[in-house]
Design an enzyme around this catalytic site. Structure first.
Site, PDB file in Angstrom:
ATOM      1  N   SER A 142      37.886  35.108  43.661  1.00 40.85           N
ATOM      2  CA  SER A 142      37.660  35.202  42.218  1.00 40.85           C
ATOM      3  C   SER A 142      36.812  34.022  41.810  1.00 40.85           C
ATOM      4  O   SER A 142      36.787  32.987  42.494  1.00 40.85           O
ATOM      5  CB  SER A 142      39.003  35.163  41.480  1.00 40.85           C
ATOM      6  OG  SER A 142      38.824  34.996  40.082  1.00 40.85           O
ATOM      7  N   TYR A 155      47.687  31.215  39.893  1.00 40.37           N
ATOM      8  CA  TYR A 155      46.692  32.228  40.265  1.00 40.37           C
ATOM      9  C   TYR A 155      45.389  31.574  40.723  1.00 40.37           C
ATOM     10  O   TYR A 155      44.857  31.914  41.784  1.00 40.37           O
ATOM     11  CB  TYR A 155      46.422  33.170  39.093  1.00 40.37           C
ATOM     12  CG  TYR A 155      45.322  34.171  39.375  1.00 40.37           C
ATOM     13  CD1 TYR A 155      45.551  35.242  40.237  1.00 40.37           C
ATOM     14  CD2 TYR A 155      44.058  34.031  38.817  1.00 40.37           C
ATOM     15  CE1 TYR A 155      44.536  36.154  40.522  1.00 40.37           C
ATOM     16  CE2 TYR A 155      43.048  34.930  39.090  1.00 40.37           C
ATOM     17  CZ  TYR A 155      43.294  35.990  39.946  1.00 40.37           C
ATOM     18  OH  TYR A 155      42.287  36.884  40.230  1.00 40.37           O
TER      19      TYR A 155
END
Length: 267
Positions: A142, A155
């Site tokens: 990501s 995360y």
């Protein structure tokens, strides 16, 4: 001796970016093994893709939050006598909120899903690919892997691991004939934000979410081209480039303001 059928294994292949990657690979004629928690969703997607693309779709309902799930997926594939030619580690989740207030049990599950299951599956199938001198692995990192993430500390931390891990093992096997690619999408219109309890955040309320089909195409093209990584989307490329020359403290403060709950919106 009969020729071994080749398959693509995709975790999280029933929705979002994983589903779009499944469609792209099925369109190329690849048989699929899709792994997700819901057998109902697996059956729906398997029926759709097998009918549309005339390929075989094998399903395995498995909760990758569980400690030994990665090993169980591998054992299932071996028990079926299947060869995984391409591995797509797509499954991943997050949790929104200040770290001191979030649920540690859920965060441990997220670490298990985003890191441990991915590492186990990568290791077990990579060993086979290196022995065969062929194969491809696409790991979903990501743009979060490139910046500190207030309100998504765990995360962002897991995705930083995924990207660094992917780049490292790619260097280790660079002469083996195996391709390993890291895909770095930004905020994308998937079910991630609902699962992360993030629908009230500025990212969702004010942001423009990417099309998962476009993100999947970027990842697919990078994998097929043998690229080491791809940042999906022009604005995300710009963000990553700017963050690389900006002190982490300033980047973290900027993300804090961007990702916080939208003013006037109650959780």
């Amino acid at each position: 001796m009969a020729k071994t059928k080749k398959y693509v294994l995709i975790t999280g292949g029933t929705s979002g970016i994983g589903y779009e990657l499944a469609r792209l690979l099925a369109n190329d004629g690849h048989n699929l093994i899709i792994v997700a928690r819901s057998q109902e969703e697996l059956d729906r997607v398997a029926h759709e893709l097998s009918a549309a693309y005339k390929i075989e779709v094998v399903t395995f309902a498995k909760d990758l939050f569980k400690k030994n799930a990665g090993f169980e997926v591998y054992d299932f594939v071996k028990s079926k006598g299947l060869q995984v030619d391409i591995l797509v580690n797509d499954a991943g989740q997050g949790q929104f909120g200040e770290f001191i207030n979030t649920d540690i049990e859920r965060e441990m599950d997220i670490i298990q899903l985003n890191i441990t299951s991915l590492v186990v599956l990568t290791k077990l199938f990579l060993i086979e690919m290196v022995e065969r001198k062929s194969g491809k692995i696409l790991n979903l990192a990501s743009v979060a892997s490139k910046v500190p993430g207030p309100f998504q500390a765990v995360y962002h931390g897991t995705k930083a691991f995924v990207h660094s891990f992917t780049e490292a093992i790619r260097a280790e096997v660079k002469d083996s004939g195996v391709v390993i690619t890291s895909l770095l999408p930004g905020a994308t219109a998937t079910d991630f934000f609902r699962k992360a309890d993030m629908l009230h955040s500025k990212t969702v309320k004010d942001g423009k979410l990417a099309d998962p089909a476009e993100v999947a195409m970027d990842g697919y093209n990078a994998l097929m081209n043998g690229d080491d990584m791809v940042v999906s989307g022009f604005n995300n490329k710009l963000q990553v480039a700017m963050s690389s020359i900006t002190p982490d403290e300033i980047v973290a403060e900027r993300v804090y303001k961007q990702q916080g709950p939208k003013e006037g919106v109650q959780k």
